[in-house]
Design a protein around this motif. Structure first.
Motif, PDB file in Angstrom:
ATOM      1  N   SER A 255     -23.330  54.655  -2.628  1.00  0.00           N
ATOM      2  CA  SER A 255     -22.602  53.559  -3.270  1.00  0.00           C
ATOM      3  C   SER A 255     -22.345  53.821  -4.743  1.00  0.00           C
ATOM      4  O   SER A 255     -21.575  53.093  -5.388  1.00  0.00           O
ATOM      5  N   ASN A 256     -22.976  54.865  -5.309  1.00  0.00           N
ATOM      6  CA  ASN A 256     -22.735  55.212  -6.714  1.00  0.00           C
ATOM      7  C   ASN A 256     -21.438  55.980  -6.907  1.00  0.00           C
ATOM      8  O   ASN A 256     -21.023  56.215  -8.048  1.00  0.00           O
ATOM      9  N   LEU A 257     -20.795  56.387  -5.811  1.00  0.00           N
ATOM     10  CA  LEU A 257     -19.573  57.193  -5.909  1.00  0.00           C
ATOM     11  C   LEU A 257     -18.390  56.263  -6.137  1.00  0.00           C
ATOM     12  O   LEU A 257     -17.541  56.065  -5.258  1.00  0.00           O
ATOM     13  N   ARG A 258     -18.294  55.726  -7.321  1.00  0.00           N
ATOM     14  CA  ARG A 258     -17.309  54.676  -7.597  1.00  0.00           C
ATOM     15  C   ARG A 258     -15.870  55.175  -7.622  1.00  0.00           C
ATOM     16  O   ARG A 258     -14.939  54.369  -7.605  1.00  0.00           O
ATOM     17  N   SER A 259     -15.658  56.517  -7.661  1.00  0.00           N
ATOM     18  CA  SER A 259     -14.294  57.057  -7.633  1.00  0.00           C
ATOM     19  C   SER A 259     -13.862  57.453  -6.222  1.00  0.00           C
ATOM     20  O   SER A 259     -12.723  57.877  -6.011  1.00  0.00           O
ATOM     21  N   LEU A 260     -14.767  57.312  -5.246  1.00  0.00           N
ATOM     22  CA  LEU A 260     -14.510  57.791  -3.885  1.00  0.00           C
ATOM     23  C   LEU A 260     -13.403  56.979  -3.227  1.00  0.00           C
ATOM     24  O   LEU A 260     -13.448  55.757  -3.214  1.00  0.00           O
ATOM     25  N   ASP A 261     -12.400  57.689  -2.676  1.00  0.00           N
ATOM     26  CA  ASP A 261     -11.357  56.982  -1.920  1.00  0.00           C
ATOM     27  C   ASP A 261     -11.371  57.324  -0.438  1.00  0.00           C
ATOM     28  O   ASP A 261     -10.709  56.659   0.357  1.00  0.00           O
ATOM     29  N   SER A 262     -12.151  58.367  -0.021  1.00  0.00           N
ATOM     30  CA  SER A 262     -12.221  58.734   1.395  1.00  0.00           C
ATOM     31  C   SER A 262     -13.651  59.144   1.726  1.00  0.00           C
ATOM     32  O   SER A 262     -14.191  60.063   1.103  1.00  0.00           O
ATOM     33  N   LEU A 263     -14.232  58.477   2.724  1.00  0.00           N
ATOM     34  CA  LEU A 263     -15.570  58.818   3.204  1.00  0.00           C
ATOM     35  C   LEU A 263     -15.511  59.007   4.707  1.00  0.00           C
ATOM     36  O   LEU A 263     -15.268  58.064   5.457  1.00  0.00           O
ATOM     37  N   PHE A 264     -15.718  60.262   5.149  1.00  0.00           N
ATOM     38  CA  PHE A 264     -15.632  60.604   6.568  1.00  0.00           C
ATOM     39  C   PHE A 264     -16.982  61.136   7.045  1.00  0.00           C
ATOM     40  O   PHE A 264     -17.389  62.243   6.683  1.00  0.00           O
ATOM     41  N   LEU A 265     -17.650  60.339   7.861  1.00  0.00           N
ATOM     42  CA  LEU A 265     -18.937  60.730   8.444  1.00  0.00           C
ATOM     43  C   LEU A 265     -18.893  60.609   9.968  1.00  0.00           C
ATOM     44  O   LEU A 265     -19.934  60.520  10.620  1.00  0.00           O
ATOM     45  N   HIS A 266     -17.707  60.619  10.568  1.00  0.00           N
ATOM     46  CA  HIS A 266     -17.574  60.391  11.996  1.00  0.00           C
ATOM     47  C   HIS A 266     -18.034  61.597  12.821  1.00  0.00           C
ATOM     48  O   HIS A 266     -18.162  62.706  12.325  1.00  0.00           O
ATOM     49  N   VAL A 267     -18.279  61.333  14.098  1.00  0.00           N
ATOM     50  CA  VAL A 267     -18.725  62.331  15.084  1.00  0.00           C
ATOM     51  C   VAL A 267     -20.010  63.005  14.612  1.00  0.00           C
ATOM     52  O   VAL A 267     -20.073  64.217  14.386  1.00  0.00           O
ATOM     53  N   ASN A 268     -21.047  62.224  14.413  1.00  0.00           N
ATOM     54  CA  ASN A 268     -22.381  62.718  14.093  1.00  0.00           C
ATOM     55  C   ASN A 268     -23.389  61.922  14.929  1.00  0.00           C
ATOM     56  O   ASN A 268     -23.013  61.300  15.926  1.00  0.00           O
ATOM     57  N   SER A 269     -24.641  61.956  14.519  1.00  0.00           N
ATOM     58  CA  SER A 269     -25.680  61.189  15.216  1.00  0.00           C
ATOM     59  C   SER A 269     -26.401  60.279  14.233  1.00  0.00           C
ATOM     60  O   SER A 269     -27.613  60.068  14.331  1.00  0.00           O
ATOM     61  N   LEU A 270     -25.647  59.744  13.288  1.00  0.00           N
ATOM     62  CA  LEU A 270     -26.230  58.822  12.322  1.00  0.00           C
ATOM     63  C   LEU A 270     -26.672  57.542  13.028  1.00  0.00           C
ATOM     64  O   LEU A 270     -26.029  57.091  13.985  1.00  0.00           O
ATOM     65  N   GLU A 271     -27.751  56.955  12.546  1.00  0.00           N
ATOM     66  CA  GLU A 271     -28.310  55.788  13.210  1.00  0.00           C
ATOM     67  C   GLU A 271     -28.711  54.735  12.187  1.00  0.00           C
ATOM     68  O   GLU A 271     -28.554  54.915  10.976  1.00  0.00           O
ATOM     69  N   GLY A 272     -29.227  53.629  12.707  1.00  0.00           N
ATOM     70  CA  GLY A 272     -29.627  52.545  11.825  1.00  0.00           C
ATOM     71  C   GLY A 272     -28.433  51.714  11.404  1.00  0.00           C
ATOM     72  O   GLY A 272     -27.290  51.991  11.751  1.00  0.00           O
ATOM     73  N   PRO A 273     -28.656  50.673  10.633  1.00  0.00           N
ATOM     74  CA  PRO A 273     -27.556  49.813  10.198  1.00  0.00           C
ATOM     75  C   PRO A 273     -26.701  50.472   9.118  1.00  0.00           C
ATOM     76  O   PRO A 273     -27.131  51.392   8.428  1.00  0.00           O
ATOM     77  N   ILE A 274     -25.479  49.981   8.994  1.00  0.00           N
ATOM     78  CA  ILE A 274     -24.595  50.430   7.905  1.00  0.00           C
ATOM     79  C   ILE A 274     -25.081  49.768   6.625  1.00  0.00           C
ATOM     80  O   ILE A 274     -25.165  48.536   6.544  1.00  0.00           O
ATOM     81  N   THR A 275     -25.396  50.578   5.633  1.00  0.00           N
ATOM     82  CA  THR A 275     -25.932  50.012   4.391  1.00  0.00           C
ATOM     83  C   THR A 275     -24.889  49.130   3.710  1.00  0.00           C
ATOM     84  O   THR A 275     -23.750  49.548   3.479  1.00  0.00           O
ATOM     85  N   PRO A 276     -25.245  47.880   3.380  1.00  0.00           N
ATOM     86  CA  PRO A 276     -24.299  46.993   2.684  1.00  0.00           C
ATOM     87  C   PRO A 276     -23.881  47.536   1.324  1.00  0.00           C
ATOM     88  O   PRO A 276     -22.859  47.096   0.779  1.00  0.00           O
ATOM     89  N   ALA A 277     -24.642  48.504   0.780  1.00  0.00           N
ATOM     90  CA  ALA A 277     -24.304  49.054  -0.531  1.00  0.00           C
ATOM     91  C   ALA A 277     -22.934  49.708  -0.542  1.00  0.00           C
ATOM     92  O   ALA A 277     -22.309  49.837  -1.606  1.00  0.00           O
ATOM     93  N   LEU A 278     -22.436  50.139   0.642  1.00  0.00           N
ATOM     94  CA  LEU A 278     -21.104  50.755   0.680  1.00  0.00           C
ATOM     95  C   LEU A 278     -20.029  49.783   0.216  1.00  0.00           C
ATOM     96  O   LEU A 278     -18.927  50.199  -0.143  1.00  0.00           O
ATOM     97  N   GLY A 279     -20.336  48.518   0.230  1.00  0.00           N
ATOM     98  CA  GLY A 279     -19.373  47.529  -0.259  1.00  0.00           C
ATOM     99  C   GLY A 279     -19.087  47.648  -1.740  1.00  0.00           C
ATOM    100  O   GLY A 279     -18.158  46.998  -2.241  1.00  0.00           O
ATOM    101  N   ARG A 280     -19.873  48.455  -2.473  1.00  0.00           N
ATOM    102  CA  ARG A 280     -19.613  48.662  -3.899  1.00  0.00           C
ATOM    103  C   ARG A 280     -18.587  49.759  -4.158  1.00  0.00           C
ATOM    104  O   ARG A 280     -18.214  50.003  -5.308  1.00  0.00           O
ATOM    105  N   LEU A 281     -18.130  50.444  -3.097  1.00  0.00           N
ATOM    106  CA  LEU A 281     -17.138  51.524  -3.272  1.00  0.00           C
ATOM    107  C   LEU A 281     -15.745  50.907  -3.354  1.00  0.00           C
ATOM    108  O   LEU A 281     -14.921  51.022  -2.440  1.00  0.00           O
ATOM    109  N   VAL A 282     -15.476  50.266  -4.447  1.00  0.00           N
ATOM    110  CA  VAL A 282     -14.257  49.455  -4.570  1.00  0.00           C
ATOM    111  C   VAL A 282     -12.978  50.290  -4.579  1.00  0.00           C
ATOM    112  O   VAL A 282     -11.884  49.752  -4.361  1.00  0.00           O
ATOM    113  N   ALA A 283     -13.089  51.600  -4.798  1.00  0.00           N
ATOM    114  CA  ALA A 283     -11.898  52.455  -4.786  1.00  0.00           C
ATOM    115  C   ALA A 283     -11.624  53.020  -3.402  1.00  0.00           C
ATOM    116  O   ALA A 283     -10.611  53.702  -3.191  1.00  0.00           O
ATOM    117  N   LEU A 284     -12.482  52.730  -2.433  1.00  0.00           N
ATOM    118  CA  LEU A 284     -12.400  53.343  -1.107  1.00  0.00           C
ATOM    119  C   LEU A 284     -11.134  52.891  -0.370  1.00  0.00           C
ATOM    120  O   LEU A 284     -10.842  51.701  -0.280  1.00  0.00           O
TER     121      LEU A 284
END
Length: 996
Positions: A255-284
């Protein structure tokens, strides 16, 4: 005067020095040229007679002092070597060797002033020379994308502290990412995707404070998850770590990546809940977390992502409802949440932003009403809400959504009527509303309908009323499924106007009256189901005009009269059901009717003939119905003789089987059967059955690599033995029978086999270059040149042609696919894997299988729904292989939503020439467009939906080996010499090249 003379003398000395230096650099270029292979003559202008004018040579750039500062050899189809003499070009700033065919490792260049090195998209092998990397101290850009480098990533790169751009993706680098790469403090771009890397992603990458683009996914398989230290990359704009085996949770530090406009983590085995902190990526703008094992709910904090255009969370284990705030995102265009456990309703304001293009919420547990504003801006293209619990009416606003191309809302609880105007939308191609509770008429009689609609699927609703006559105006319709409704009245004769209709199901309705003869005008209909209605009258004799009809079902009606005898001439007819009518007369016994059984005609008391009771009356040859009289005793005599012959056959078979069992007493000893002189024994074959020798695994068995005493290599396919009581030989008998008798250059050669009661081992020639499928769809598909692809197509066609036309009996392969076309050391094609092969006793006949066999994406349509197979089934599969060669794409899995390569190509190539450019494999450098167009035309005729319209393999070989020449315009007058040169170039010789 002396100062003037001094200046003149100084000028002459400087000119001589420049001339000398220029001559040296020109000679270096000639040395470079000599080490390269240049099949297209791109460097023909580099010649010794003009060595002092090298700055004007193709690809060469100089500065004001006549010194080479740029060498751009991009896309020249060059191969061979790069001479180490390139290090003499001391002032080189830009060196680009991109999109060529160099096949050796890049030399140990020592160019101190080099600022840009681009060696992308070649066929270099080996590793980057360490000495060269250490010397390139001023290097700013190193792009080695899409090569054949192997071994570990070069750690020496870490010494290049001025490096801004590092791309080592698309090769075969193994091992872990060097932690020292974290020292490249000037780096702005790092691409390591598409290799075979493993190990943990080093936390040291979090020190790359200037990094803007980070690509680590695709084909790599890392240990562990996303390092939390990546959250320190404050300037990062794009992070792609998709399809690389990541586990664990998504770190909140991202969530510190405030300049990030694209985040691709698909097709993996990530688990657990989606961290609400991603809501701070306002440039996404793009967030793709699909195809993982994420749980929990969609964070409410996503309401802060006001720049978001794409949100993909499909194929996870999410639950809870869709946050209402998602509907308020002002820029959202794509929302894919399918295959989760999401409940609740669709946000009421979703689509009000006027930008929504794609909405797919299928296979969830959503309920409630469908919001009316999904197409508020007339941008909605695809609306897919399949398999949920939606109720209420379909919004009338969708009837005015002119941008809509696909509407799929089946398997819900929708009621009400079909929106007015829906069937008139100008771009709508597909309507699926099956398995709902829709009522009312299909559409008003006077409404104007669209010619674009190709599939109308309304099965299992409560629609009623007459079928309107303007249904004949749906001129582009290919699939019409109205079964399981309450339609009544007669079937309008305008149905015959649907010239492109291939499948029609009107069963389980209340249609009455006669079957319109105009239905026979639908020449490409392959499926007709009119069963379970109230139809009367006779079966139209004009059905004989439907030359490619495969499936005909008119059962459970009130049809009368006889079965037209002409129908037995319909060779394409593979399934018929006329049961439970009031038909009379004799069942035709010739042609395809000889293959049907009693269930096709039962429930007609006045029918007689084959499968039914003997006829006791004379037959009116004109109507094929009965007339009073007596029948000859011939039928009875034939039946008695037939039963006697069957008894004799069964008795003989039992005796033969008993003797065979006696001969084959229990024995576990190995037996070698050779089809030629062999230099090995079964013991030698058994020695190669080791884990490290495995080169392939398939549905039938495992393939190993072995070698003879002479050093010649062979391949061994291990199959389970038949054994006592086994009914499945796993294709062993078929492959032995087929390969044992075949001798053809383009059919894989069976050397012999070893067997006992437990294991069967097929031994055949080894193909060093593996299968066509591996080369096309692996990471190196782009390195299979067009000329090689064309050659493979011809050779594989010749192999299949031999099976279809020169074997006795004829052989149908039944599993033609790119993975079953093997390539030897010279890339010569050999058709392989005959585990599903079947013999055809007579040319032009088909055989009925007990189940579908083959590979998904290659199976011919008629085979899938009739289980009838003939040579044309292989032709269809070969057409799919041709499309793979042209597009570089797999037959299925790349086009989404159940679309295969044939459907995708049809959609993309409405305009043939421009369309072929759209589907052409982008990894090819240059191809002769006229050849590609020709192969494409052959492919499309091979994949015709109706088998009778496909060519034979003999015709396919003829078409492929005799492509049309590029025509000239003899009577046209070029407007200029330049245009004349272009016309000449495109006329006789194959220089009609398409760059991609």
């Amino acid at each position: 005067m002396k100062p003037v003379m001094m200046l003149m003398l100084l000028f002459l000395v400087m000119a001589a020095v420049i001339s000398c230096a220029g001559s040296n650099e020109g000679e270096v270029l000639l040395v470079l040229k000599a080490a390269m292979e240049d099949p297209e003559g791109a460097l023909d202008g580099w010649n010794e007679s003009d060595v002092n004018n090298y700055c004007s040579w193709n690809g060469v750039g100089c500065d004001g002092s006549y010194t080479i500062v740029s060498l751009d050899l991009t896309n020249m189809n060059l191969s061979g070597e790069i001479s180490p003499d390139i290090s003499h070009l001391q002032s080189l700033v830009n060196l680009s060797l991109a999109v060529n065919r160099f096949n050796v490792a890049f030399p140990g260049v020592k160019v101190a002033a080099l600022r840009m090195l681009n060696i992308s998209n070649n066929n270099f092998t080996g590793t980057v020379a360490a000495d060269a990397l250490r010397e390139l101290s001023r290097l700013e850009v190193l792009d080695a994308y899409n090569n054949n480098f192997s071994g570990p990533l070069p750690v020496e790169v870490a010494a290049l502290r001025k490096l801004r751009h590092l791309h080592l993706g698309g090769s075969y680098f193994t091992g872990s990412i060097p932690a020292a790469y974290g020292n490249l403090s000037s780096l702005e771009y790092l691409g390591l995707n598409g290799n075979a890397l493993s190990g943990a992603i080093p936390a040291e990458l979090g020190r790359l404070g200037n990094l803007r683009h980070l690509y680590l996914g695709h084909f790599n398989v890392y240990d562990g998850g996303v390092p939390a230290e990546l959250g320190n990359l404050s300037n990062l704009v794009r992070l792609d770590m998709s399809d690389c085996g990541l586990t664990g949770r998504i770190p909140a530090e991202l969530s510190n990546l405030r300049s990030l406009d694209s985040l691709f983590l698909h097709v993996n085995s990530l688990e657990g809940p989606i961290t609400p902190a991603l809501g701070r990526l306002v440039a996404l703008k793009s967030l793709d977390l699909s195809f993982n094992q994420l749980t929990g709910e969609i964070p409410q904090s996503f309401s802060n992502l006001t720049s978001l255009t794409l949100l993909n969370l499909f194929r996870n284990r999410l639950h809870g409802s869709i946050p209402e705030a998602i509907g308020d995102l002002p820029s959202l265009e794509v929302l894919n949440l399918w295959e989760n456990n999401i409940t609740g309703s669709i946000p009421e304001r979703l689509g009000r932003n006027g930008k929504l293009k794609v909405l797919d919420l299928s296979s969830d547990k959503l309920t409630g009403l469908i919001p009316p504003y999904l197409c508020a801006g007339n941008n909605l293209e695809s609306l897919i809400l399949l398999d949920n619990f939606f109720f209420g009416p379909i919004p009338q606003t969708l009837g005015a959504c002119k941008s809509l191309t696909r509407l799929r809302m089946g398997q819900n609880y929708l009621n009400g009527s079909i929106p007015t105007g829906l069937l008139n939308l100008p771009k709508l191609d597909l309507i699926e509303l099956q398995n709902n509770y829709l009522t009312g008429n299909l559409m008003p009689d006077d409404i104007k309908v669209s010619a674009k609609l190709s599939q109308l699927i309304l099965s299992n609703n409560m629609l009623s009323g007459a079928l309107p006559r303007n249904i004949g105006d749906l001129s582009g319709l290919q699939v019409l499924f109205l079964d399981g409704n309450e339609f009544s009245g007669s079937i309008p004769p305008e149905i015959g106007n649907l010239k492109h209709l291939g499948k029609m199901d009107l069963s389980n309705n209340k249609f009455s009256g006669q079957i319109p003869e105009e239905i026979s005008r639908c020449k490409i209909l392959s499926i007709v189901d009119l069963s379970s209605n109230e139809l009367t009258g006779s079966i139209p004799s004009t059905l004989i005009q439907m030359h490619i009809l495969n499936y005909l079902n008119m059962s459970r009606n009130h049809l009368t009269g006889g079965i037209p005898k002409d129908l037995e001439q319909m060779q394409s007819l593979t399934a018929v059901d006329l049961s439970y009518n009031n038909l009379s007369g004799v069942v035709p016994s010739g042609g395809q009717f000889s293959l049907f059984n009693a269930s096709s005609f039962t429930g007609n008391p006045d029918l007689c003939g084959p499968y039914l009771r003997p006829c006791t009356f004379q037959v009116d040859s004109a109507t094929n119905s009965h007339a009073k009289g007596s029948i000859s005793c011939t039928v009875k005599l034939v039946l008695v003789i037939g039963l006697l012959l069957c008894s004799l056959v069964f008795a003989s078979a039992a005796i033969i089987k008993a003797r065979a069992l006696k001969r084959n007493s229990p024995s576990r000893s190995w037996k070698l059967t050779a089809f030629q002189r062999l230099d090995f024994t079964c013991e030698n074959v058994l020695e190669c059955l080791k884990e490290e020798n495995i080169i392939g695994k398939g549905g039938a068995g495992i393939v190993y690599k072995g070698s003879m005493h002479s050093g010649e290599e062979f391949a061994v396919k291990r199959l389970p033995g038949i054994g006592r009581g086994s009914s499945n030989d796993h294709g062993f008998a078929a492959e032995i029978q087929t390969l044992g008798r075949i001798r053809h250059r383009h059919i894989v050669r069976l050397l012999g086999f070893c067997s006992n009661q437990e294991i069967n081992l097929l031994v055949y020639e080894y193909m060093p270059n593996g299968s066509l499928g591996e080369l096309l769809h692996g990471k190196k598909g782009g390195h299979l040149e067009w000329a090689t692809r064309y050659k493979i197509a011809i050779e594989a066609a010749k192999g299949l042609c031999y099976l279809h036309h020169d074997c006795c009996p004829l052989i149908v392969h039944r599993d033609v696919k790119s993975n079953n076309i093997l390539l030897d050391s010279d890339f010569e094609a050999h058709v392989a894997d005959f585990g599903l092969a079947k013999f055809l006793q007579d040319s032009g006949t088909s055989e009925c299988m007990s189940s579908i066999a083959g590979s998904y994406g290659y199976i011919a349509p008629e085979y899938a729904y009739t289980l009838k197979v003939d040579e044309k089934s292989d032709v269809y599969s070969f057409g799919v292989v041709l499309l793979e060669l042209i597009t570089g794409r797999r037959p299925v899995g790349e086009f989404g939503d159940g679309v295969d390569i044939v459907q995708w190509v049809n959609k993309m190539t409405e305009s043939r020439k421009e369309g072929v450019v759209n589907i052409l494999d982008q990894r090819l450098s240059t191809v002769p467009l006229h050849e590609v167009m020709h192969v494409f035309s052959v492919a499309m005729v091979c994949v015709e939906e109706q088998s009778v319209e496909r060519p034979t393999m003999r015709e396919v070989v003829q078409m492929l080996t005799d492509p049309p020449k590029v025509k000239t315009c003899e009577n046209s007058v070029p407007a200029s010499e330049e245009e004349e040169a272009k016309e000449s170039d495109g006329a006789g010789n194959p220089r009609d090249l398409l760059s991609t």
